[in-house]
Scaffold this active site. Structure first.
Site, PDB file in Angstrom:
ATOM      1  N   GLU A  88     -42.299  21.769 -20.067  1.00 48.66           N
ATOM      2  CA  GLU A  88     -42.496  20.485 -19.378  1.00 48.66           C
ATOM      3  C   GLU A  88     -43.934  20.000 -19.524  1.00 48.66           C
ATOM      4  O   GLU A  88     -44.180  18.822 -19.827  1.00 48.66           O
ATOM      5  CB  GLU A  88     -42.141  20.632 -17.901  1.00 48.66           C
ATOM      6  CG  GLU A  88     -40.664  20.881 -17.646  1.00 48.66           C
ATOM      7  CD  GLU A  88     -40.377  21.366 -16.241  1.00 48.66           C
ATOM      8  OE1 GLU A  88     -39.242  21.187 -15.782  1.00 48.66           O
ATOM      9  OE2 GLU A  88     -41.285  21.955 -15.603  1.00 48.66           O
ATOM     10  N   ASP A 145     -37.464  26.931  -8.679  1.00 45.97           N
ATOM     11  CA  ASP A 145     -37.319  26.648  -7.247  1.00 45.97           C
ATOM     12  C   ASP A 145     -37.884  27.792  -6.417  1.00 45.97           C
ATOM     13  O   ASP A 145     -38.520  27.569  -5.378  1.00 45.97           O
ATOM     14  CB  ASP A 145     -35.843  26.450  -6.892  1.00 45.97           C
ATOM     15  CG  ASP A 145     -35.224  25.250  -7.589  1.00 45.97           C
ATOM     16  OD1 ASP A 145     -35.940  24.264  -7.808  1.00 45.97           O
ATOM     17  OD2 ASP A 145     -34.026  25.320  -7.913  1.00 45.97           O
ATOM     18  N   ASN A 188     -43.095  24.215 -15.985  1.00 43.45           N
ATOM     19  CA  ASN A 188     -43.080  25.285 -16.973  1.00 43.45           C
ATOM     20  C   ASN A 188     -43.826  24.812 -18.218  1.00 43.45           C
ATOM     21  O   ASN A 188     -44.193  23.636 -18.325  1.00 43.45           O
ATOM     22  CB  ASN A 188     -41.657  25.757 -17.292  1.00 43.45           C
ATOM     23  CG  ASN A 188     -40.771  24.669 -17.889  1.00 43.45           C
ATOM     24  OD1 ASN A 188     -41.204  23.902 -18.770  1.00 43.45           O
ATOM     25  ND2 ASN A 188     -39.535  24.574 -17.420  1.00 43.45           N
TER      26      ASN A 188
END
Length: 336
Positions: free
Chosen positions: A212, A280, A209
């Site tokens: 990050e 995920d 993301n």
């Protein structure tokens, strides 16, 4: 971008023919649902009267759940403890269709299975209780995993490294796995941790993301221009086929290395109820569709659609091909 229904149905049919190897940190998510009617006399905290409980696969287990929901075959490498939570994880993986010979679980006597308990009163999460001990695999365990990986990956169409930084994916193991896959032309997709960010060399795609990616690069990533620069910097360091940065309410951005092309895909979420596990869903959906024959941009669109669906559900949720098709049609991305 529009997809033809005939191509989409052909890709769906291929999903049952592929097997994807998920390697990473297995977590058991526990939800305790109840109500609050009084304050504890022991301390100024609410007393939650638990009326229902639910368990779900978390961490790399949620990736497994997403792949299972799409109809793909799955192999799983991970670590659990000799405890009730470990037994639950094993049983739940079996229920998701993972066969015994596709399951390599290191069992630790010294570490508990990772358990995250969320206590919820009404629609409000009161607190979360984590039970975990984080220790990296030993050199002997790394060698055991790598040997098994070399044998199992021959049966697989792609590999997902689901890294929650809980000790299973060590830097040394990451290097071994990615190098082996690169040398053997095996698709590897990565949901990264910042602590390992530049160690996933020669992979197919990384899906951080924007927080990050920004933390790894030491900068804030807000505008399209900043995201594009970040994608190029990441590409220079790890040489992937593509980079995908998910951006919350701004959707996602994809950089395809070979063509030097950027795709900025806006979010399609109608209502955001819970973002747990959305990453995920993105990596599992993307990997499944690429392995089944889709191009990078097409698979990215479908992973974005899927993320928009799951954030409207409670907890670490998954999506079905029927839901994807319905949303593609509603949003005007599908041609009959």
């Amino acid at each position: 971008m529009k997809l033809k229904l005939t191509k989409l149905e052909s890709i769906y049919a291929n999903l049952s023919k592929i097997k994807i190897l998920v390697v990473g940190d297995l977590i058991l998510d526990e939800y305790l649902f109840g109500s609050v009617e009084r304050i504890s006399p022991e301390a100024p905290v609410p007393v939650v009267w638990v009326r229902n409980e639910k368990h779900r696969l978390g961490g790399s287990g949620n990736v497994v759940q997403n792949l299972s929901s799409l109809g793909a075959n799955i192999a799983v490498f991970g670590r659990i403890g000799f405890d009730v939570a470990g037994e639950q994880i094993t049983k739940m993986l079996s229920k998701e269709g993972v066969k015994e010979n596709d399951l390599l679980l290191l069992k630790s006597n010294s570490l508990p299975s990772i358990l995250k308990t969320r206590i919820i009163a009404g629609n409000q999460q009161i607190c979360r209780v984590d039970k975990e001990e984080i220790l990296p695999l030993t050199e002997a365990e790394e060698n055991q995993v790598f040997l098994s990986f070399q044998n199992k990956v021959k049966e697989c169409s792609a590999v997902i490294l689901s890294d929650y930084d809980k000790g299973y994916l060590t830097p040394n193991l990451i290097q071994k796995l990615t190098k082996f896959c690169s040398e053997n032309n095996i698709i590897v997709t990565v949901d990264p941790q910042v602590s390992h960010f530049f160690q996933y060399q020669g992979i197919h795609i990384m899906t951080p993301n924007h927080h990050e990616a920004g933390k790894a690069l030491g900068k804030k990533l807000v505008t399209d221009s900043e995201i594009e620069t970040a994608c190029k910097e990441i590409t220079e360091k790890i040489r992937p086929t593509a980079v995908m940065i998910t951006r919350g309410e701004k959707g996602m951005s994809i950089y395809e290395t070979k063509s030097s092309s950027f795709y900025h895909i806006p979010t399609v979420a109608k209502e955001v109820f819970d973002v747990t596990g959305a990453g995920d869903t993105v990596i599992s959906t993307y990997t499944a569709f690429v392995a089944a024959g889709m191009e990078i941009a097409e698979a990215s669109l479908l992973s974005n659609i899927s993320a928009g669906i799951v954030v409207g559900k409670l907890g670490a949720a998954s999506v079905t091909t029927k839901e994807i098709t319905e949303n593609l049609r509603t949003l005007g991305f599908l041609e009959d």
